[in-house]
Design an enzyme around this catalytic site. Sequence first.
Site, mmCIF file in Angstrom:
data_model
loop_
_atom_site.group_PDB
_atom_site.id
_atom_site.type_symbol
_atom_site.label_atom_id
_atom_site.label_comp_id
_atom_site.label_asym_id
_atom_site.label_seq_id
_atom_site.Cartn_x
_atom_site.Cartn_y
_atom_site.Cartn_z
ATOM 1 N N LYS A 201 0.752 -0.993 -0.054
ATOM 2 C CA LYS A 201 -0.054 0.023 -0.091
ATOM 3 C C LYS A 201 0.911 1.220 0.030
ATOM 4 O O LYS A 201 1.548 1.524 1.094
ATOM 5 C CB LYS A 201 -0.844 0.048 1.312
ATOM 6 C CG LYS A 201 -1.769 1.138 1.150
ATOM 7 C CD LYS A 201 -2.564 1.794 2.239
ATOM 8 C CE LYS A 201 -1.765 2.878 2.901
ATOM 9 N NZ LYS A 201 -1.760 4.036 1.996
ATOM 10 N N GLU A 276 10.116 1.119 10.380
ATOM 11 C CA GLU A 276 11.136 2.075 9.995
ATOM 12 C C GLU A 276 10.490 3.355 10.355
ATOM 13 O O GLU A 276 9.474 3.653 9.477
ATOM 14 C CB GLU A 276 11.792 1.939 8.602
ATOM 15 C CG GLU A 276 13.000 2.129 8.505
ATOM 16 C CD GLU A 276 13.048 3.891 7.809
ATOM 17 O OE1 GLU A 276 13.036 4.684 8.770
ATOM 18 O OE2 GLU A 276 13.223 4.000 6.816
ATOM 19 N N CYS A 311 13.853 10.466 7.067
ATOM 20 C CA CYS A 311 13.685 9.959 8.347
ATOM 21 C C CYS A 311 14.911 10.262 9.169
ATOM 22 O O CYS A 311 15.096 10.272 10.338
ATOM 23 C CB CYS A 311 13.149 8.360 8.511
ATOM 24 S SG CYS A 311 14.008 7.504 7.332
ATOM 25 N N GLU A 408 10.305 15.456 15.466
ATOM 26 C CA GLU A 408 10.655 15.320 13.890
ATOM 27 C C GLU A 408 9.820 16.344 13.331
ATOM 28 O O GLU A 408 8.575 16.433 13.098
ATOM 29 C CB GLU A 408 10.243 14.041 13.407
ATOM 30 C CG GLU A 408 10.727 13.536 12.070
ATOM 31 C CD GLU A 408 10.370 12.383 11.668
ATOM 32 O OE1 GLU A 408 9.280 11.772 11.688
ATOM 33 O OE2 GLU A 408 11.581 11.770 11.102
HETATM 34 P P1 NDP Z 1 2.225 8.141 8.150
HETATM 35 O O1 NDP Z 1 2.748 7.365 9.198
HETATM 36 O O2 NDP Z 1 0.767 8.680 8.479
HETATM 37 O O3 NDP Z 1 2.276 7.335 6.694
HETATM 38 C C1 NDP Z 1 3.041 6.488 6.374
HETATM 39 C C2 NDP Z 1 2.184 5.506 5.696
HETATM 40 O O4 NDP Z 1 1.218 4.710 6.691
HETATM 41 C C3 NDP Z 1 1.333 5.737 4.612
HETATM 42 O O5 NDP Z 1 0.975 4.872 3.646
HETATM 43 C C4 NDP Z 1 -0.175 6.025 5.505
HETATM 44 O O6 NDP Z 1 -1.286 5.866 4.596
HETATM 45 C C5 NDP Z 1 -0.052 4.921 6.104
HETATM 46 N N1 NDP Z 1 -1.009 4.925 7.514
HETATM 47 C C6 NDP Z 1 -1.565 6.006 7.989
HETATM 48 N N2 NDP Z 1 -2.374 5.635 9.062
HETATM 49 C C7 NDP Z 1 -2.300 4.645 8.879
HETATM 50 C C8 NDP Z 1 -3.111 3.523 10.009
HETATM 51 N N3 NDP Z 1 -3.929 3.844 11.031
HETATM 52 N N4 NDP Z 1 -2.993 2.002 9.671
HETATM 53 C C9 NDP Z 1 -2.212 1.733 8.711
HETATM 54 N N5 NDP Z 1 -1.574 2.619 7.807
HETATM 55 C C10 NDP Z 1 -1.554 4.033 8.088
HETATM 56 O O7 NDP Z 1 2.951 9.492 7.772
HETATM 57 P P2 NDP Z 1 2.412 11.107 7.237
HETATM 58 O O8 NDP Z 1 2.277 10.759 5.752
HETATM 59 O O9 NDP Z 1 0.965 11.303 8.016
HETATM 60 O O10 NDP Z 1 3.415 11.951 7.865
HETATM 61 C C11 NDP Z 1 3.406 12.473 9.225
HETATM 62 C C12 NDP Z 1 4.909 12.525 9.774
HETATM 63 O O11 NDP Z 1 5.155 10.974 9.751
HETATM 64 C C13 NDP Z 1 5.659 13.140 8.953
HETATM 65 O O12 NDP Z 1 5.684 14.633 9.108
HETATM 66 C C14 NDP Z 1 7.063 12.566 9.442
HETATM 67 O O13 NDP Z 1 7.342 13.168 10.728
HETATM 68 C C15 NDP Z 1 6.820 11.056 9.530
HETATM 69 N N6 NDP Z 1 7.189 10.421 8.503
HETATM 70 C C16 NDP Z 1 8.170 9.714 8.595
HETATM 71 C C17 NDP Z 1 8.465 8.745 7.500
HETATM 72 C C18 NDP Z 1 9.990 7.921 7.350
HETATM 73 O O14 NDP Z 1 10.476 7.831 6.727
HETATM 74 N N7 NDP Z 1 10.264 7.650 8.787
HETATM 75 C C19 NDP Z 1 8.006 8.890 6.182
HETATM 76 C C20 NDP Z 1 6.747 9.606 6.219
HETATM 77 C C21 NDP Z 1 6.326 10.435 7.297
HETATM 78 P P3 NDP Z 1 -1.761 7.155 3.657
HETATM 79 O O15 NDP Z 1 -0.613 8.260 3.432
HETATM 80 O O16 NDP Z 1 -2.321 6.815 2.466
HETATM 81 O O17 NDP Z 1 -2.912 7.939 4.459
#
Ligand code: NDP
Length: 504
Positions: A201, A276, A311, A408
């Site tokens: 996904k 991660e 990250c 972050e």
């Molecule tokens: P999320 O953690 O929400 O998104 C990462 C993935 O998880 C996306 O595919 C998202 O889906 C999915 N997801 C979200 N909610 C759920 C859930 N309840 N159950 C299962 N999967 C879920 O990150 P955000 O995009 O909201 O970003 C917010 C913050 O997260 C950023 O500002 C940053 O700090 C951090 N982040 C860290 C990353 C890393 O590489 N460690 C990468 C991205 C974000 P969808 O996006 O389709 O809603």
Amino acid sequence: MATITTSEPAVSPTKAAQFLKAPKKNLIDGKWLESASGERFSVYDPSTGATIAHVPDSGAEDIDHAVKAARRAFESGPWPKLSPSDRGRLIWKIGDLILENLEELAEIESLDNGKPVAVARVADIPLAADLFHYMAGWATKIEGNTIPISALPAGDAKFLAYTVREPVGVIGQIIPWNFPLLMAAWKLGPALATGNTVILKPAEQTPLSALRLGELLLEAGVPVGVVNVVTGFGETAGAALAAHHGVDKIAFTGSTEVGKLIVQSAAGNLKKVSLELGGKSPNVVFRDVSNLDAAIQGAANAIFFNHGQCCCAGSRLFAEKEIYDEVVAGVSDFAKKIKLGPGLHPETEMGPLVSQEQLDRVSGFLNSGVQEGARTMTGGQRVGDRGYFVQPTVLTNTNPEMRVVREEIFGPVVVAEPFDKVEELIPIANQSEYGLAAGVWTNDIAKAHRAAHQLRAGTIWINCYNVFDAALPFGGFKQSGWGREMGHDVLELYTETKAVVVAL
Ligand code: NDP
């Protein structure tokens, strides 16, 4: 601030245009399907906010369909019968196809995520191909052990004991938007090398390169149902995948907050989980560094690469007191010269943030920093009123209690602090709930290794930053995650060890 104005005509992608025009569907059981509800959602160009595609808004029914397809493909059909060598060749071919379509994939990634196309060309896409090529080699090397055992023999019986490593089964993979294709590769490469089947996904903001990758997987000959790509929102499709009892393992990259939700969802059938997550990585410049200019440039790249949406971004910069002013001035100067613009513009060095949500989030941090007393050395503002551009920013006069220091930000914002003695620095550098990465710049080899030993992080870069390789394990201490991706460590995450004991 060098800015390529966002009111300039949009640069249209050439190679990616045909892909963008075609309707976007889920890949389930080898077929391209609409969501069960028929609903779709918009995908935006973050440099303008304009819609560039619509993708299926999938839910529990679509996930269930994909999980069943992945289970069938795991248990029967050609996939479990493939020899390791044939599996390896197939994975190698995926890497080749990515390279053959490099320009198109780079354009898709740039348009969807906002990153400069030049960066996608030399980093995201070739690194994704390299990951598949590297993992292809592991398919023939998933070995167990023979183990001498001391169990009491009945009579004069003896035993032969050995272990085999078998695939975990059906894997749910949930990936973020910062390196869309590369994150798909990090997840799919090891899962396929070890013989699992997958439901992937992608993030709602950046689903396009995963869908194009789905086409390449079919072209490579990946059997039906082995990889299913399902687009949708985290709260619906993602949550359904994490909770599904037909899924044996979830691999997740994203925020620590959602990582914790994944762990709770996984409890239902105690599926395996690897995570991660976020980071707030310290990057430390000592005054004895032989090339201070290189360290300054390294510190700037550590935070500003990918617009700070990494990250492992070096978002907490520490410089020894004697060189602090020079380091802050150097990084600020670097920030001021960065050319902001749409990802597809050939001169762009930094694109927009990925979404309105991220723009609001980063802007919120910038405001909170100033309100709590931080000083903005450069940047600190949104750029223009179209797209999601924000200035690369350097904040000083911070303290460990401030949100900008603790949390972050995931944007191009660095907080810089001076330090006096290394003994004081290490506890402050380690003062974070995260432990993903750290950087150390020094000419003193013993000091570098002492710091590497004392810093609590999964990756330590010495006199460099953001050096990645498919062969290097990557992952975090503390709340930065569970498990290591890449390298041979990742194979542990995708295999179960089975002990077999034979009475001779
Ligand atoms: P999320 O953690 O929400 O998104 C990462 C993935 O998880 C996306 O595919 C998202 O889906 C999915 N997801 C979200 N909610 C759920 C859930 N309840 N159950 C299962 N999967 C879920 O990150 P955000 O995009 O909201 O970003 C917010 C913050 O997260 C950023 O500002 C940053 O700090 C951090 N982040 C860290 C990353 C890393 O590489 N460690 C990468 C991205 C974000 P969808 O996006 O389709 O809603």
